[in-house]
Design a protein around this motif. Structure first.
Motif, PDB file in Angstrom:
ATOM      1  N   THR A   1     -10.476   5.105  -8.616  1.00 17.96           N
ATOM      2  CA  THR A   1      -9.713   6.172  -8.035  1.00 17.96           C
ATOM      3  C   THR A   1      -8.799   5.782  -6.660  1.00 17.96           C
ATOM      4  N   LYS A   2      -7.742   5.762  -6.128  1.00 14.96           N
ATOM      5  CA  LYS A   2      -7.981   5.598  -4.018  1.00 14.96           C
ATOM      6  C   LYS A   2      -8.851   5.924  -3.176  1.00 14.96           C
ATOM      7  N   GLU A   3      -9.132   5.673  -2.827  1.00 18.41           N
ATOM      8  CA  GLU A   3     -10.169   5.705  -1.487  1.00 18.41           C
ATOM      9  C   GLU A   3      -9.521   4.779  -0.372  1.00 18.41           C
ATOM     10  N   GLU A   4      -8.722   5.723   0.735  1.00 21.55           N
ATOM     11  CA  GLU A   4      -8.501   5.087   1.560  1.00 21.55           C
ATOM     12  C   GLU A   4      -6.699   3.830   1.096  1.00 21.55           C
ATOM     13  N   ASN A   5      -7.351   2.300   2.018  1.00 24.65           N
ATOM     14  CA  ASN A   5      -6.514   1.863   1.066  1.00 24.65           C
ATOM     15  C   ASN A   5      -6.669   0.615  -0.013  1.00 24.65           C
ATOM     16  N   PHE A   6      -8.461   0.953  -0.974  1.00 19.77           N
ATOM     17  CA  PHE A   6      -8.407   0.359  -2.015  1.00 19.77           C
ATOM     18  C   PHE A   6      -8.599   1.376  -3.574  1.00 19.77           C
TER      19      PHE A   6
ATOM     20  N   GLN B   1      -7.691  -3.795  -4.151  1.00 17.36           N
ATOM     21  CA  GLN B   1      -6.472  -3.568  -3.192  1.00 17.36           C
ATOM     22  C   GLN B   1      -5.639  -4.090  -3.737  1.00 17.36           C
ATOM     23  N   LEU B   2      -4.256  -3.892  -3.168  1.00 17.78           N
ATOM     24  CA  LEU B   2      -2.969  -4.547  -3.042  1.00 17.78           C
ATOM     25  C   LEU B   2      -2.865  -5.293  -1.621  1.00 17.78           C
ATOM     26  N   ILE B   3      -2.501  -6.634  -1.889  1.00 26.75           N
ATOM     27  CA  ILE B   3      -1.996  -7.228  -0.943  1.00 26.75           C
ATOM     28  C   ILE B   3      -0.797  -7.014  -0.157  1.00 26.75           C
ATOM     29  N   ARG B   4      -0.147  -7.272  -1.372  1.00 26.91           N
ATOM     30  CA  ARG B   4       1.114  -7.586  -1.189  1.00 26.91           C
ATOM     31  C   ARG B   4       1.822  -7.595  -2.749  1.00 26.91           C
ATOM     32  N   GLY B   5       3.372  -6.902  -2.716  1.00 26.99           N
ATOM     33  CA  GLY B   5       3.625  -7.052  -4.086  1.00 26.99           C
ATOM     34  C   GLY B   5       5.201  -6.822  -4.213  1.00 26.99           C
ATOM     35  N   ASP B   6       6.206  -7.457  -5.382  1.00 22.55           N
ATOM     36  CA  ASP B   6       7.344  -6.784  -5.630  1.00 22.55           C
ATOM     37  C   ASP B   6       7.620  -6.803  -7.125  1.00 22.55           C
ATOM     38  N   ALA B   7       8.855  -7.245  -7.259  1.00 20.18           N
ATOM     39  CA  ALA B   7       9.521  -6.906  -8.928  1.00 20.18           C
ATOM     40  C   ALA B   7       8.456  -8.254  -9.662  1.00 20.18           C
TER      41      ALA B   7
ATOM     42  N   GLU C   1       0.176   9.895  -7.744  1.00 21.26           N
ATOM     43  CA  GLU C   1      -0.402  11.676  -7.929  1.00 21.26           C
ATOM     44  C   GLU C   1      -1.045  11.841  -7.904  1.00 21.26           C
ATOM     45  N   ASN C   2      -1.880  10.971  -8.936  1.00 16.75           N
ATOM     46  CA  ASN C   2      -3.427  11.379  -9.125  1.00 16.75           C
ATOM     47  C   ASN C   2      -4.103  10.847  -8.027  1.00 16.75           C
ATOM     48  N   GLY C   3      -3.742   9.640  -7.821  1.00 17.49           N
ATOM     49  CA  GLY C   3      -4.713   8.331  -6.899  1.00 17.49           C
ATOM     50  C   GLY C   3      -5.054   8.077  -7.756  1.00 17.49           C
TER      51      GLY C   3
ATOM     52  N   GLN D   1       1.155  -1.497   0.365  1.00 17.44           N
ATOM     53  CA  GLN D   1       0.608   0.244   0.425  1.00 17.44           C
ATOM     54  C   GLN D   1       1.006   1.548  -0.235  1.00 17.44           C
ATOM     55  N   GLY D   2       2.156   1.565   0.977  1.00 16.30           N
ATOM     56  CA  GLY D   2       2.710   2.816   0.696  1.00 16.30           C
ATOM     57  C   GLY D   2       2.358   3.156  -1.024  1.00 16.30           C
ATOM     58  N   ASP D   3       3.782   2.897  -1.740  1.00 16.31           N
ATOM     59  CA  ASP D   3       3.705   3.390  -3.305  1.00 16.31           C
ATOM     60  C   ASP D   3       3.851   2.431  -4.217  1.00 16.31           C
ATOM     61  N   ALA D   4       2.161   2.269  -4.837  1.00 15.53           N
ATOM     62  CA  ALA D   4       1.908   1.390  -5.170  1.00 15.53           C
ATOM     63  C   ALA D   4       2.029   2.036  -6.867  1.00 15.53           C
ATOM     64  N   SER D   5       2.545   3.085  -7.583  1.00 15.71           N
ATOM     65  CA  SER D   5       3.167   3.175  -8.790  1.00 15.71           C
ATOM     66  C   SER D   5       4.189   2.349  -8.690  1.00 15.71           C
ATOM     67  N   GLN D   6       5.230   2.353  -8.213  1.00 16.67           N
ATOM     68  CA  GLN D   6       5.693   0.639  -8.335  1.00 16.67           C
ATOM     69  C   GLN D   6       5.907  -0.426  -9.312  1.00 16.67           C
ATOM     70  N   PHE D   7       4.369  -0.432  -9.150  1.00 20.92           N
ATOM     71  CA  PHE D   7       3.902  -1.730 -10.024  1.00 20.92           C
ATOM     72  C   PHE D   7       3.131  -2.097 -10.779  1.00 20.92           C
ATOM     73  N   THR D   8       3.705  -0.627 -11.165  1.00 17.58           N
ATOM     74  CA  THR D   8       3.043  -0.043 -12.454  1.00 17.58           C
ATOM     75  C   THR D   8       3.826  -0.690 -13.938  1.00 17.58           C
ATOM     76  N   GLY D   9       3.587  -1.390 -14.810  1.00 17.46           N
ATOM     77  CA  GLY D   9       4.038  -1.788 -15.692  1.00 17.46           C
ATOM     78  C   GLY D   9       3.222  -3.546 -16.265  1.00 17.46           C
ATOM     79  N   ARG D  10       3.631  -4.321 -17.288  1.00 17.59           N
ATOM     80  CA  ARG D  10       2.551  -5.148 -17.620  1.00 17.59           C
ATOM     81  C   ARG D  10       2.684  -6.837 -16.354  1.00 17.59           C
ATOM     82  N   TRP D  11       1.478  -7.670 -16.654  1.00 18.09           N
ATOM     83  CA  TRP D  11       1.190  -8.231 -15.700  1.00 18.09           C
ATOM     84  C   TRP D  11       0.631  -9.204 -15.932  1.00 18.09           C
ATOM     85  N   LEU D  12       0.446 -10.679 -15.775  1.00 13.18           N
ATOM     86  CA  LEU D  12      -0.173 -11.661 -16.789  1.00 13.18           C
ATOM     87  C   LEU D  12      -0.774 -12.466 -15.156  1.00 13.18           C
ATOM     88  N   THR D  13      -2.229 -12.651 -15.622  1.00 16.10           N
ATOM     89  CA  THR D  13      -3.012 -13.255 -14.349  1.00 16.10           C
ATOM     90  C   THR D  13      -2.650 -14.639 -14.425  1.00 16.10           C
TER      91      THR D  13
END
Length: 172
Positions: free
Chosen positions: A86-91, A103-109, A62-64, A21-33
């Motif tokens: 749009t971001k509201e609290e933690n989701f 909601q993001l629960i956990r993320g890494d590279a 920055e823009n939530g 939940q810190g800075d979710a922008s680090q998770f921007t990118g290509r993802w597969l389900t």
């Protein structure tokens, strides 16, 4: 003394649960389900709104906002979709097939573990847990954490669908 120790452990656990939940922008990118589970299996089978093959997530702290690019399958055909919120609290509040609290629960590279609560147009609530990844393989520790989260949310394990092995939608 035990109360202090318990408070410390509880505080550490709470802190680790919110790491994504810190800075979710680090998770921007290509993802597969990789996997999707839902307490209402009808929402994630082919032709359903959450039978979705993720391609790209953009988190704009920055823009939530959040932007999702994905495909859904209907009659074997991949149909391109976009959703934003749009971001509201933690989701993130996202309007897609009703109202969603994503909601993001956990993320890494290499992996993202998410939880989504969807309330459809009929007022039916569905809980979803998804695991997204970068490559075509799931690391065992991510899969184990995913299964634990599915159990914590009360979703039957038989409601977990493997998406990565069935993804034939166009690449990004």
């Amino acid at each position: 003394m035990e109360v202090l120790l318990f408070s410390l452990v509880l505080g550490l656990l709470s802190g680790s649960q919110g790491e994504a939940q810190g800075d979710a922008s680090q998770f921007t990118g290509r993802w597969l389900t990789y996997y999707t589970a839902a307490n209402n299996i009808e929402k994630i089978t082919e032709g359903a709104p959450f039978h979705a093959f993720m391609r790209y997530l953009e988190f704009d702290e920055e823009n939530g906002t959040i932007l999702m690019h994905f495909y859904v399958k209907e009659n074997g055909e991949c149909i391109e979709k976009y959703a934003s919120g749009t971001k509201e609290e933690n989701f993130y509040a996202v309007d897609y097939a009703g109202h969603n609290e994503f909601q993001l629960i956990r993320g890494d590279a290499n992996s993202l573990l998410t939880h989504n609560v969807n309330v459809d147009e009929d007022g039916k609530e569905t809980e979803l847990v998804q695991l997204f990844g970068k490559g075509n393989n799931v690391e065992p520790e991510y899969k184990e954490e995913y299964y634990n989260t599915v159990r914590e949310k009360g979703i039957p394990e038989e409601n977990i669908l493997n998406f990565i092995d069935n993804d034939n939608c166009p690449e990004e």
